[in-house]
Motif scaffolding. Structure first.
Motif, PDB file in Angstrom:
ATOM      1  N   SER A  25      18.771  -6.694 -20.375  1.00 52.06           N
ATOM      2  CA  SER A  25      20.172  -6.403 -20.680  1.00 52.06           C
ATOM      3  C   SER A  25      21.101  -7.068 -19.672  1.00 52.06           C
ATOM      4  N   GLY A  26      20.738  -6.999 -18.385  1.00 54.79           N
ATOM      5  CA  GLY A  26      21.570  -7.610 -17.346  1.00 54.79           C
ATOM      6  C   GLY A  26      21.624  -9.116 -17.449  1.00 54.79           C
ATOM      7  N   LEU A  27      20.498  -9.743 -17.735  1.00 57.24           N
ATOM      8  CA  LEU A  27      20.466 -11.203 -17.880  1.00 57.24           C
ATOM      9  C   LEU A  27      21.314 -11.648 -19.075  1.00 57.24           C
ATOM     10  N   THR A 107      31.578  -7.750 -11.482  1.00 59.81           N
ATOM     11  CA  THR A 107      30.364  -6.953 -11.637  1.00 59.81           C
ATOM     12  C   THR A 107      30.328  -5.814 -10.643  1.00 59.81           C
ATOM     13  N   ALA A 108      30.700  -6.079  -9.394  1.00 62.60           N
ATOM     14  CA  ALA A 108      30.717  -5.026  -8.380  1.00 62.60           C
ATOM     15  C   ALA A 108      31.702  -3.923  -8.763  1.00 62.60           C
ATOM     16  N   LEU A 109      32.880  -4.299  -9.243  1.00 60.82           N
ATOM     17  CA  LEU A 109      33.871  -3.300  -9.643  1.00 60.82           C
ATOM     18  C   LEU A 109      33.417  -2.520 -10.874  1.00 60.82           C
ATOM     19  N   ASP A 249      19.936  -1.663 -12.863  1.00 64.45           N
ATOM     20  CA  ASP A 249      21.159  -2.289 -13.381  1.00 64.45           C
ATOM     21  C   ASP A 249      21.919  -3.032 -12.284  1.00 64.45           C
ATOM     22  N   TYR A 250      21.678  -2.674 -11.025  1.00 64.99           N
ATOM     23  CA  TYR A 250      22.385  -3.338  -9.930  1.00 64.99           C
ATOM     24  C   TYR A 250      21.922  -4.779  -9.731  1.00 64.99           C
ATOM     25  N   ARG A 252      22.336  -6.860 -11.851  1.00 70.33           N
ATOM     26  CA  ARG A 252      23.415  -7.649 -12.452  1.00 70.33           C
ATOM     27  C   ARG A 252      24.307  -8.279 -11.400  1.00 70.33           C
ATOM     28  N   LEU A 253      24.442  -7.615 -10.255  1.00 70.58           N
ATOM     29  CA  LEU A 253      25.270  -8.160  -9.176  1.00 70.58           C
ATOM     30  C   LEU A 253      24.651  -9.455  -8.645  1.00 70.58           C
ATOM     31  N   LEU A 254      23.330  -9.475  -8.494  1.00 74.00           N
ATOM     32  CA  LEU A 254      22.633 -10.683  -8.060  1.00 74.00           C
ATOM     33  C   LEU A 254      22.749 -11.774  -9.129  1.00 74.00           C
ATOM     34  N   PHE A 255      22.527 -11.387 -10.395  1.00 73.77           N
ATOM     35  CA  PHE A 255      22.630 -12.360 -11.486  1.00 73.77           C
ATOM     36  C   PHE A 255      24.029 -12.966 -11.542  1.00 73.77           C
TER      37      PHE A 255
END
Length: 311
Positions: A25-27, A107-109, A249-250, A252-255
């Motif tokens: 989902s994140g990718l 993404t962080a927000l 899900d975090y 996603r921040l790296l992605f």
């Protein structure tokens, strides 16, 4: 899915399957965000949101046909209508923000959703929130201030739209908690598509311009990827425990950081890193705290049931 592959997949533990669904989902969301960034400088955010709703709705119709009309049974049309409205607000706000601030910052927000959900749990659901969760929530909002830095020369008002997106998603989460147990995931996606598409059409017509061939391609891509990302996210929580799946899900921040750097040469400063770290730490604490509270309540309920049966 071939039978042998399906057997191997189901042989994995629920938490492993949930984690893999969440990574997928994140990718997918990250790829969609790249398309939104490109399209956001060509079309208005309201028009992008309309096509995301419409194409995503069309994409799930074959599934409704495959599973049958029974998956659409509901007694909560009003709640579904509200979900469609807040979902539209979330889409518009997120698309506006993604086109104007770094992907990693957006993404962080977006991880402030649990912070807003804490406040809404008290205001809407009348839940009791203890001082530890309130403290974590306040610390999380301090992280937002560190990232956004209102009043500084680097302040970007588009960050406020990212927070509007998170607040809208928190409303959606709160509304889902008020749905009766019999609602299906496919049914929720279907009604979300119906109501959000209807609500998105008037503002889209107001700013309408006919898309080019490239823009049509990106619109279709965003609609399909949005539906897939949402479906995988739901599957993740259905397969695994929330306390295990949610922290995945975090990634996603790296992605987002990698995608922003490779696709748009974006970099993040130390303020953004520090604020993001504070937000992530506070929301992880809230998630773990909620998991402990749920386990304690479940244990109390089991004890009470066992005591009643014994008597």
């Amino acid at each position: 899915m071939p039978q042998a592959l399906e057997q191997r997949w189901m042989g994995l533990s629920g938490n492993v399957r949930g984690a893999l669904w969440m990574i997928a989902s994140g990718l997918i969301f990250t790829v969609m965000a790249i398309a939104i960034r490109i399209l956001g400088h060509r079309l208005d955010s309201f028009q992008i949101a309309f096509f995301r709703c419409l194409i995503g709705f069309i994409a799930i119709l074959p599934l409704v046909g495959a599973y049958g009309i029974d998956v659409l049974q509901t007694r909560s049309l009003k709640i579904h209508a509200l979900r469609g409205l807040f979902g539209l607000i979330s889409m518009f706000a997120s698309y506006y923000a993604i086109a104007r601030i770094p992907l990693a910052s957006y993404t962080a927000l977006s991880f402030t959703r649990p912070l807003f959900a804490t406040i809404l749990a008290v205001v809407v659901l009348h839940e009791i929130v203890r001082w530890r969760r309130w403290t974590a929530t306040l610390v999380g909002f301090v992280g937002v201030l560190v990232m956004v830095r209102p009043g500084a020369e680097t302040f970007n008002s588009a960050a406020l739209f990212a927070l509007m997106d998170s607040l809208s998603i928190a409303f959606l989460i709160t509304l889902v908690k008020r749905l009766p147990p019999g609602e299906t995931a496919l049914g929720m996606m279907f009604y979300f598509g119906v109501f959000s598409t209807i609500a998105a059409l008037p503002p889209a017509l107001f700013v309408w311009q006919w898309p080019t061939a490239l823009e049509w391609s990106l619109l279709i891509l965003i609609g399909v990827l949005g539906a897939l990302s949402q479906s995988f996210w739901i599957r993740a929580y259905r397969a695994g425990e929330a306390s295990v799946v949610a922290p995945i899900d975090y990634l996603r921040l790296l992605f987002a950081g990698i995608a922003g750097y490779l696709a748009f040469a974006e970099t993040v400063d130390l303020w953004t890193v520090a604020g993001a770290a504070i937000i992530v730490a506070s929301t992880i604490y809230i998630a773990r705290r909620e998991a402990r509270v749920r386990r304690a309540k479940a244990a109390e309920a089991a004890t009470a049931t066992g005591g009643a049966a014994a008597s």
